[in-house]
Motif scaffolding. Structure first.
Motif, mmCIF file in Angstrom:
data_model
loop_
_atom_site.group_PDB
_atom_site.id
_atom_site.type_symbol
_atom_site.label_atom_id
_atom_site.label_comp_id
_atom_site.label_asym_id
_atom_site.label_seq_id
_atom_site.Cartn_x
_atom_site.Cartn_y
_atom_site.Cartn_z
ATOM 1 N N SER A 28 2.244 1.793 -3.405
ATOM 2 C CA SER A 28 1.228 2.250 -4.363
ATOM 3 C C SER A 28 0.914 3.734 -4.206
ATOM 4 O O SER A 28 0.367 4.351 -5.118
ATOM 5 C CB SER A 28 -0.049 1.416 -4.226
ATOM 6 N N HIS A 29 1.264 4.315 -3.073
ATOM 7 C CA HIS A 29 1.039 5.746 -2.836
ATOM 8 C C HIS A 29 2.328 6.555 -2.923
ATOM 9 O O HIS A 29 2.383 7.700 -2.458
ATOM 10 C CB HIS A 29 0.369 5.956 -1.473
ATOM 11 N N THR B 284 5.060 12.552 -4.208
ATOM 12 C CA THR B 284 4.092 12.284 -3.151
ATOM 13 C C THR B 284 3.548 13.591 -2.586
ATOM 14 O O THR B 284 4.285 14.547 -2.372
ATOM 15 C CB THR B 284 4.758 11.476 -2.013
ATOM 16 N N LEU C 171 -4.422 8.869 1.958
ATOM 17 C CA LEU C 171 -4.941 7.617 1.398
ATOM 18 C C LEU C 171 -4.228 6.411 1.994
ATOM 19 O O LEU C 171 -4.854 5.373 2.247
ATOM 20 C CB LEU C 171 -4.815 7.625 -0.121
ATOM 21 N N PHE C 172 -2.938 6.547 2.243
ATOM 22 C CA PHE C 172 -2.187 5.458 2.872
ATOM 23 C C PHE C 172 -2.691 5.230 4.298
ATOM 24 O O PHE C 172 -2.906 4.084 4.713
ATOM 25 C CB PHE C 172 -0.689 5.767 2.856
ATOM 26 N N CYS D 99 0.840 -1.208 0.000
ATOM 27 C CA CYS D 99 0.000 0.000 0.000
ATOM 28 C C CYS D 99 0.868 1.249 0.000
ATOM 29 O O CYS D 99 0.586 2.211 -0.717
ATOM 30 C CB CYS D 99 -0.919 0.020 1.219
ATOM 31 N N ASP E 59 -1.660 11.502 -0.880
ATOM 32 C CA ASP E 59 -1.077 10.156 -0.856
ATOM 33 C C ASP E 59 -0.913 9.674 0.578
ATOM 34 O O ASP E 59 -1.213 8.509 0.885
ATOM 35 C CB ASP E 59 0.283 10.143 -1.567
#
Length: 156
Positions: free
Chosen positions: A81-82, A114, A121-122, A78, A118
């Motif tokens: 992905s961010h 970033t 969301l993480f 995860c 981001d």
């Protein structure tokens, strides 16, 4: 929707119980349940509501360090992905002082692209995976007040 994912209830209950060193009977009594009910929940043969799952996990003093260990690879994926790398844990989970009411403290290295979205969301992803409130701190331009966090941080 509850704090913890009810579709994972059997695994969560078992992990919490084993981490606490409790038998099914002991955990059932702590949670105010009949032992056969807890056994069925842990076996996955009885549906567990979000409220009931939280009650059982609280009775076992389920700690953030348990899902962190179980889901380290997912959390790292995860982060990646961010646009975040090098996720590290600090705080009560590292010191072995975490309990059911603790949060998860993570330190990450952001990429050049970033942004705060981001990071947000993480945080949301980690909270959904683990069920625990999460704080994420970037190691870029880290305030001096968090220098101790960097020293105690350990990789996921």
């Amino acid at each position: 929707m509850g704090r913890f994912r009810t579709d994972d209830a059997p695994a969560l209950i078992r992990a919490a119980r084993l981490d606490a060193g409790l038998t099914q009977t002991q955990l059932a009594h702590r949670a105010g349940l009949r032992p056969p009910s807890l056994m069925q929940m842990e076996a996955g043969t009885q549906t567990v509501s979000g409220e009931m799952l939280e009650r059982v996990l609280r009775a076992a003093d389920y700690r953030p360090s348990v899902p962190l260990a179980m889901q380290a690879d997912e959390i790292a994926a995860c982060a990646e992905s961010h646009g975040l790398s090098n996720p590290r844990v600090f705080g009560s989970s590292v010191r072995g002082e975490d309990d059911f009411d603790s949060d998860i403290d993570l330190l990450v290295t952001p990429s050049a692209d970033t942004d705060l979205f981001d990071l947000a969301l993480f945080v949301d992803d980690v909270e959904k995976l683990t069920g625990f409130p999460t704080d994420v701190v970037s190691d870029a331009n880290l305030p001096v007040q968090l220098a101790d966090a960097v020293r105690e941080a350990v990789p996921l």
